[in-house]
Motif scaffolding. Structure first.
Motif, PDB file in Angstrom:
ATOM      1  N   ILE A 112      -4.142  10.446  -3.003  1.00 55.35           N
ATOM      2  CA  ILE A 112      -2.999   9.972  -2.237  1.00 55.35           C
ATOM      3  C   ILE A 112      -3.002   8.451  -2.327  1.00 55.35           C
ATOM      4  O   ILE A 112      -3.997   7.803  -1.982  1.00 55.35           O
ATOM      5  CB  ILE A 112      -3.089  10.407  -0.754  1.00 55.35           C
ATOM      6  CG1 ILE A 112      -3.235  11.930  -0.640  1.00 55.35           C
ATOM      7  CG2 ILE A 112      -1.883   9.903   0.023  1.00 55.35           C
ATOM      8  CD1 ILE A 112      -2.064  12.708  -1.167  1.00 55.35           C
ATOM      9  N   ASN A 113      -1.898   7.889  -2.779  1.00 56.18           N
ATOM     10  CA  ASN A 113      -1.829   6.435  -2.940  1.00 56.18           C
ATOM     11  C   ASN A 113      -0.445   5.948  -2.515  1.00 56.18           C
ATOM     12  O   ASN A 113       0.473   5.840  -3.313  1.00 56.18           O
ATOM     13  CB  ASN A 113      -2.118   6.049  -4.396  1.00 56.18           C
ATOM     14  CG  ASN A 113      -2.289   4.545  -4.564  1.00 56.18           C
ATOM     15  OD1 ASN A 113      -2.449   3.824  -3.581  1.00 56.18           O
ATOM     16  ND2 ASN A 113      -2.242   4.073  -5.793  1.00 56.18           N
ATOM     17  N   ASP A 114      -0.320   5.677  -1.227  1.00 54.47           N
ATOM     18  CA  ASP A 114       0.935   5.188  -0.654  1.00 54.47           C
ATOM     19  C   ASP A 114       0.768   3.687  -0.396  1.00 54.47           C
ATOM     20  O   ASP A 114       0.279   3.261   0.651  1.00 54.47           O
ATOM     21  CB  ASP A 114       1.236   5.936   0.651  1.00 54.47           C
ATOM     22  CG  ASP A 114       2.565   5.535   1.257  1.00 54.47           C
ATOM     23  OD1 ASP A 114       3.156   4.535   0.789  1.00 54.47           O
ATOM     24  OD2 ASP A 114       3.018   6.200   2.204  1.00 54.47           O
ATOM     25  N   ASN A 117       2.726   2.009   2.725  1.00 52.90           N
ATOM     26  CA  ASN A 117       2.138   2.166   4.052  1.00 52.90           C
ATOM     27  C   ASN A 117       0.622   1.947   4.067  1.00 52.90           C
ATOM     28  O   ASN A 117      -0.041   2.223   5.069  1.00 52.90           O
ATOM     29  CB  ASN A 117       2.451   3.569   4.589  1.00 52.90           C
ATOM     30  CG  ASN A 117       3.941   3.789   4.760  1.00 52.90           C
ATOM     31  OD1 ASN A 117       4.564   3.172   5.609  1.00 52.90           O
ATOM     32  ND2 ASN A 117       4.526   4.666   3.945  1.00 52.90           N
ATOM     33  N   ILE A 119      -1.871   3.500   2.565  1.00 50.25           N
ATOM     34  CA  ILE A 119      -2.655   4.723   2.772  1.00 50.25           C
ATOM     35  C   ILE A 119      -3.162   5.191   1.406  1.00 50.25           C
ATOM     36  O   ILE A 119      -2.367   5.567   0.537  1.00 50.25           O
ATOM     37  CB  ILE A 119      -1.809   5.831   3.423  1.00 50.25           C
ATOM     38  CG1 ILE A 119      -1.262   5.367   4.778  1.00 50.25           C
ATOM     39  CG2 ILE A 119      -2.646   7.099   3.607  1.00 50.25           C
ATOM     40  CD1 ILE A 119      -0.309   6.365   5.411  1.00 50.25           C
ATOM     41  N   SER A 120      -4.463   5.154   1.228  1.00 53.07           N
ATOM     42  CA  SER A 120      -5.033   5.522  -0.069  1.00 53.07           C
ATOM     43  C   SER A 120      -6.367   6.242   0.140  1.00 53.07           C
ATOM     44  O   SER A 120      -7.248   5.744   0.843  1.00 53.07           O
ATOM     45  CB  SER A 120      -5.240   4.279  -0.928  1.00 53.07           C
ATOM     46  OG  SER A 120      -5.819   4.623  -2.175  1.00 53.07           O
ATOM     47  N   LYS A 156      -6.044   9.822   7.874  1.00 49.58           N
ATOM     48  CA  LYS A 156      -5.073   9.237   6.952  1.00 49.58           C
ATOM     49  C   LYS A 156      -4.061  10.279   6.472  1.00 49.58           C
ATOM     50  O   LYS A 156      -2.868   9.986   6.342  1.00 49.58           O
ATOM     51  CB  LYS A 156      -5.797   8.631   5.745  1.00 49.58           C
ATOM     52  CG  LYS A 156      -6.616   7.398   6.061  1.00 49.58           C
ATOM     53  CD  LYS A 156      -7.294   6.866   4.808  1.00 49.58           C
ATOM     54  CE  LYS A 156      -8.094   5.614   5.102  1.00 49.58           C
ATOM     55  NZ  LYS A 156      -8.774   5.078   3.889  1.00 49.58           N
ATOM     56  N   LYS A 159      -1.462  10.822   9.134  1.00 47.16           N
ATOM     57  CA  LYS A 159      -0.511   9.714   9.155  1.00 47.16           C
ATOM     58  C   LYS A 159       0.446   9.806   7.968  1.00 47.16           C
ATOM     59  O   LYS A 159       1.670   9.631   8.123  1.00 47.16           O
ATOM     60  CB  LYS A 159      -1.268   8.387   9.114  1.00 47.16           C
ATOM     61  CG  LYS A 159      -0.368   7.168   9.169  1.00 47.16           C
ATOM     62  CD  LYS A 159      -1.205   5.888   9.156  1.00 47.16           C
ATOM     63  CE  LYS A 159      -0.296   4.658   9.172  1.00 47.16           C
ATOM     64  NZ  LYS A 159      -1.104   3.398   9.161  1.00 47.16           N
ATOM     65  N   TYR A 160      -0.102  10.083   6.792  1.00 39.87           N
ATOM     66  CA  TYR A 160       0.703  10.199   5.579  1.00 39.87           C
ATOM     67  C   TYR A 160       1.701  11.350   5.702  1.00 39.87           C
ATOM     68  O   TYR A 160       2.880  11.217   5.341  1.00 39.87           O
ATOM     69  CB  TYR A 160      -0.218  10.422   4.385  1.00 39.87           C
ATOM     70  CG  TYR A 160       0.492  10.632   3.068  1.00 39.87           C
ATOM     71  CD1 TYR A 160       1.077   9.577   2.392  1.00 39.87           C
ATOM     72  CD2 TYR A 160       0.555  11.911   2.497  1.00 39.87           C
ATOM     73  CE1 TYR A 160       1.721   9.777   1.175  1.00 39.87           C
ATOM     74  CE2 TYR A 160       1.190  12.120   1.288  1.00 39.87           C
ATOM     75  CZ  TYR A 160       1.775  11.043   0.639  1.00 39.87           C
ATOM     76  OH  TYR A 160       2.417  11.252  -0.560  1.00 39.87           O
ATOM     77  N   ARG A 164       6.103  11.525   6.049  1.00 38.68           N
ATOM     78  CA  ARG A 164       6.909  12.326   5.112  1.00 38.68           C
ATOM     79  C   ARG A 164       7.554  13.536   5.786  1.00 38.68           C
ATOM     80  O   ARG A 164       8.156  14.371   5.113  1.00 38.68           O
ATOM     81  CB  ARG A 164       6.012  12.794   3.955  1.00 38.68           C
ATOM     82  CG  ARG A 164       5.470  11.642   3.105  1.00 38.68           C
ATOM     83  CD  ARG A 164       4.379  12.117   2.158  1.00 38.68           C
ATOM     84  NE  ARG A 164       4.862  13.123   1.241  1.00 38.68           N
ATOM     85  CZ  ARG A 164       5.441  12.878   0.077  1.00 38.68           C
ATOM     86  NH1 ARG A 164       5.640  11.605  -0.295  1.00 38.68           N
ATOM     87  NH2 ARG A 164       5.841  13.849  -0.711  1.00 38.68           N
TER      88      ARG A 164
END
Length: 214
Positions: A112-114, A117, A119-120, A156, A159-160, A164
């Protein structure tokens, strides 16, 4: 009447010339001793220098060897981790059916690589269905630190997912080949499912109390 200076009274048979010759001999002997001491000091300084340089070279070689060892150990650990994941992934969905979970998919190495925001994170194995998802932390040697890392990942992930509009419930599980009883108890107390090996098979122990949901 003027004072008369008298010569020292030497023992019979010893003349002034004999005494003078002895003094000169002692002086030469002293000079030779000083020369030997200076050379010895130079040799000692050279030995100290060579030993110091040798120690520096040895230290550099040891640091290089340690770095190479750590690289190989890291590669070996990663290999064991990959093998561990490969052992779990094919049958993990079937195993969780015993606890009422139907996961049609077991996705290894999910990233996951946002960046927007900030978030990774990476999930070793992600089990998913329409209502729930489970994050598995799989390590050759499982530690309390890795258990805590999975808690951070679940936070995380929550939150992610919220960003979405993903309303699924997220659960946690940990697995390891080398695990102490203390770490095992800690993981279960954190609301995680614990996966352990026995021979070629693995077994799942439910958490103490209700599984924690994120």
């Amino acid at each position: 009447m003027a004072d008369v200076q008298t010569l020292p009274d030497y023992p019979r048979g010893i003349t002034f010339e004999h005494v003078w010759a002895c003094l000169m001999e002692d002086r030469e002997r002293l000079k030779e001793t000083e020369r030997i001491l200076r050379e010895s000091q130079k040799e000692t300084a050279q030995i100290v220098k060579e030993v110091s340089e040798g120690l520096k070279k040895t230290k550099k070689r040891q640091e290089k060897d340690a770095l190479e060892f750590n690289k190989r150990l890291g590669a070996l650990t990663n290999l064991f981790g990959d093998v561990t994941e490969a052992m779990i992934a094919p049958k993990i969905c079937e195993k969780f059916e015993e606890f009422g979970f139907i996961f049609p998919r077991a996705n290894p190495n999910v990233r996951i690589n946002d960046r927007v925001n900030n978030i990774s994170f990476e999930v070793d194995i992600l089990l998913e269905n329409g209502d729930k998802a489970m994050l598995l932390e799989v390590k050759t040697k499982l530690t309390a630190e890795r258990v805590n890392k999975n808690i951070e990942k679940l936070e995380k992930m929550r939150k992610y997912a919220d960003l979405r509009g993903d309303k699924r419930i997220f659960l946690g599980a940990v697995a390891g080949i080398v695990v102490t009883d203390e770490v095992r108890a800690y993981a279960l107390n954190q609301g995680f499912y614990f996966i352990e090996y026995s021979g070629e098979n693995f077994y799942i122990t439910p958490p103490n109390g209700k599984p924690k949901e994120w």
